[in-house]
Design a protein around this motif. Structure first.
Motif, PDB file in Angstrom:
ATOM      1  N   MET A 122     -22.280  12.685 -14.310  1.00 18.47           N
ATOM      2  CA  MET A 122     -23.459  12.694 -13.438  1.00 18.47           C
ATOM      3  C   MET A 122     -24.242  13.981 -13.647  1.00 18.47           C
ATOM      4  O   MET A 122     -23.676  15.072 -13.565  1.00 18.47           O
ATOM      5  N   ASP A 123     -25.538  13.860 -13.888  1.00 23.21           N
ATOM      6  CA  ASP A 123     -26.395  15.035 -14.021  1.00 23.21           C
ATOM      7  C   ASP A 123     -26.331  15.883 -12.746  1.00 23.21           C
ATOM      8  O   ASP A 123     -26.157  15.355 -11.642  1.00 23.21           O
ATOM      9  N   ALA A 124     -26.559  17.179 -12.921  1.00 21.72           N
ATOM     10  CA  ALA A 124     -26.552  18.081 -11.764  1.00 21.72           C
ATOM     11  C   ALA A 124     -27.762  17.856 -10.853  1.00 21.72           C
ATOM     12  O   ALA A 124     -27.797  18.364  -9.734  1.00 21.72           O
ATOM     13  N   ASP A 125     -28.752  17.091 -11.327  1.00 24.52           N
ATOM     14  CA  ASP A 125     -29.890  16.774 -10.453  1.00 24.52           C
ATOM     15  C   ASP A 125     -29.729  15.382  -9.825  1.00 24.52           C
ATOM     16  O   ASP A 125     -30.713  14.726  -9.498  1.00 24.52           O
ATOM     17  N   THR A 126     -28.480  14.949  -9.674  1.00 28.35           N
ATOM     18  CA  THR A 126     -28.213  13.715  -8.917  1.00 28.35           C
ATOM     19  C   THR A 126     -27.445  14.089  -7.646  1.00 28.35           C
ATOM     20  O   THR A 126     -26.906  15.190  -7.533  1.00 28.35           O
TER      21      THR A 126
ATOM     22  N   VAL B  60     -29.058   9.099  -5.988  1.00 29.07           N
ATOM     23  CA  VAL B  60     -30.456   9.437  -6.240  1.00 29.07           C
ATOM     24  C   VAL B  60     -30.501  10.479  -7.360  1.00 29.07           C
ATOM     25  O   VAL B  60     -29.641  11.357  -7.453  1.00 29.07           O
ATOM     26  N   HIS B  61     -31.471  10.303  -8.255  1.00 22.35           N
ATOM     27  CA  HIS B  61     -31.613  11.163  -9.421  1.00 22.35           C
ATOM     28  C   HIS B  61     -32.988  11.819  -9.356  1.00 22.35           C
ATOM     29  O   HIS B  61     -33.997  11.124  -9.417  1.00 22.35           O
ATOM     30  N   PHE B  62     -33.002  13.122  -9.233  1.00 19.93           N
ATOM     31  CA  PHE B  62     -34.275  13.835  -9.134  1.00 19.93           C
ATOM     32  C   PHE B  62     -34.828  14.089 -10.535  1.00 19.93           C
ATOM     33  O   PHE B  62     -34.805  15.202 -11.041  1.00 19.93           O
ATOM     34  N   LEU B  63     -35.318  13.023 -11.146  1.00 21.86           N
ATOM     35  CA  LEU B  63     -35.918  13.100 -12.475  1.00 21.86           C
ATOM     36  C   LEU B  63     -37.219  13.892 -12.383  1.00 21.86           C
ATOM     37  O   LEU B  63     -37.792  14.040 -11.323  1.00 21.86           O
ATOM     38  N   GLY B  64     -37.691  14.325 -13.510  1.00 22.78           N
ATOM     39  CA  GLY B  64     -38.991  14.991 -13.513  1.00 22.78           C
ATOM     40  C   GLY B  64     -38.847  16.494 -13.555  1.00 22.78           C
ATOM     41  O   GLY B  64     -37.760  17.037 -13.470  1.00 22.78           O
TER      42      GLY B  64
ATOM     43  N   THR C 268     -40.052  18.970 -11.558  1.00 19.03           N
ATOM     44  CA  THR C 268     -39.744  19.745 -10.360  1.00 19.03           C
ATOM     45  C   THR C 268     -38.436  19.263  -9.767  1.00 19.03           C
ATOM     46  O   THR C 268     -38.283  18.096  -9.416  1.00 19.03           O
ATOM     47  N   LYS C 269     -37.483  20.159  -9.670  1.00 15.90           N
ATOM     48  CA  LYS C 269     -36.161  19.830  -9.139  1.00 15.90           C
ATOM     49  C   LYS C 269     -36.071  20.269  -7.672  1.00 15.90           C
ATOM     50  O   LYS C 269     -36.833  21.136  -7.232  1.00 15.90           O
ATOM     51  N   PRO C 270     -35.130  19.706  -6.938  1.00 17.36           N
ATOM     52  CA  PRO C 270     -35.023  20.070  -5.515  1.00 17.36           C
ATOM     53  C   PRO C 270     -34.979  21.586  -5.280  1.00 17.36           C
ATOM     54  O   PRO C 270     -35.588  22.098  -4.349  1.00 17.36           O
TER      55      PRO C 270
HETATM   56 MN   LIG Z   1     -31.395  14.539 -14.717  1.00 15.03          MN
END
Ligand SMILES: [Mn+2]
Length: 340
Positions: A101-105, A211-215, A217-219
């Motif tokens: 899992m990506d760290a932005d999930t 939820v995956h914060f693609l894009g 700008t990250k949280p």
């Molecule tokens: Mn990602």
């Protein structure tokens, strides 16, 4: 099961924060699997310490140091540095099956059922649904597969410059061969899809499990006020669903920031939470007292030459310009504009 694990990757302190939130979200939803974080050598000591409190295993992966096939592959394809680090997950052969899992999930419920799936299972990419999105995937660690992946990298490179291009090239029959390897979209719901197909999001979005914060700008690029639950910053990117972003920040500010404070100790750091920035700066000011004003002018002119990106990096490395641009007066002024 002890031989199954969720695996993530953090190559810097920002992604490490994402990994902390992801790990916490998995624990909150009572996963029975092990948690493994692969980290790059740039991740700071305090961040590593926090990760070690959340994850069962934290492994520093330095492809440049490895002196093996991964290093050789890297020399041929230096542009794929982070990708090689990610592919390292196939070497975790003390586990029989893993979910990357990506760290932005972030998980919104227990997803241990993903371990019923086989390699390579993943959800469609919202931009090109015949490709899978490599932010969440099921795989089987294997030295052999790892070697083949590296070989594939050196021969073909990546059509998108990252791991998703390589993995889709390597597992190229994903789109057509076996429908059981297609994870439902709710296991990798990218915020972008909300805006491209809103009625579907309204119909199915409530069932989202990951939820995956693609894009871009990250949280962690935003600023959060835990008191008012206000998220601010980053006007250019509206592609993130506010509720998911608030979920992320609530978990981060409530569970992760206190741990960061414990591990950073006296060392200042930028948590991204308004109230913490405030109190750190107050502490610093009372300690430094009078020497402040004498240096303030020189420091201020120096820091004006720094780009905001450089300045952010300095903050994150704990090197805030307390006497100049990041002085209490300046931060107070900024806070006042938010409070108005
Ligand atoms: Mn990602």
């Amino acid at each position: 099961m002890a031989d199954q694990a969720f695996v993530t990757l953090a190559t810097n302190d920002n992604y490490a924060r994402g990994a902390m939130v992801l790990g916490k979200s998995l624990r909150k939803h009572n996963t029975t699997k092990k948690l493994v974080a692969l980290i790059g050598p740039q991740v700071s000591e305090p961040s590593q310490s926090v990760l070690k409190r959340i994850y069962d295993e934290v492994r520093v992966v330095d492809v440049l140091d490895s002196g093996d096939t991964a290093h050789l592959a890297m020399m041929k394809r230096p542009e794929l540095g982070v990708t090689f680090t990610k592919l390292h997950c196939w070497t975790l052969t003390h586990y029989s099956k893993c979910v990357f899992m990506d760290a932005d999930t972030m998980v919104l419920s227990n997803i241990d059922e993903l371990f019923d799936r086989e390699e390579l299972s993943a959800a469609p990419d919202p931009g090109w649904p015949d490709c899978f999105n490599s932010g969440v995937f099921v795989f089987r660690p294997s030295v052999e597969t790892h070697g083949k992946l590296l070989q594939y990298c050196t021969e073909h490179g990546s059509f998108d410059g990252g791991d998703q291009g390589i993995l889709n090239g390597f597992f190229s029959n994903w789109a057509t061969a076996d429908i059981s390897k297609h994870l439902p979209f709710i296991y990798n719901l990218s915020s972008i899809a909300i805006y491209t197909y809103l009625p579907a999001f309204k119909q199915y979005g409530g069932n989202a499990k990951v939820v995956h914060f693609l894009g871009k700008t990250k949280p962690w690029d935003y600023t959060f006020d835990p008191k008012t639950k206000q998220i601010s910053g980053s006007e250019q990117d509206a592609a993130t669903h506010p509720t998911f972003l608030l979920n992320w920040w609530t978990l981060y500010s409530g569970d992760v920031v206190p741990m960061l404070h414990e591990e950073y100790g006296e060392q200042p750091f930028h948590s991204g939470c308004v109230e913490f920035q405030h109190s750190e700066t107050v502490t610093f000011e009372s300690e430094q007292g009078e020497s402040r004003s004498s240096h303030a002018h020189a420091q201020a002119s120096q820091s004006q030459q720094m780009s905001s990106e450089e300045r952010k990096q300095k903050w994150e490395q704990g090197q805030a310009d307390y006497l100049g641009m990041d002085s209490f007066d300046n931060i107070q002024r900024k806070l006042d504009t938010f409070l108005k």
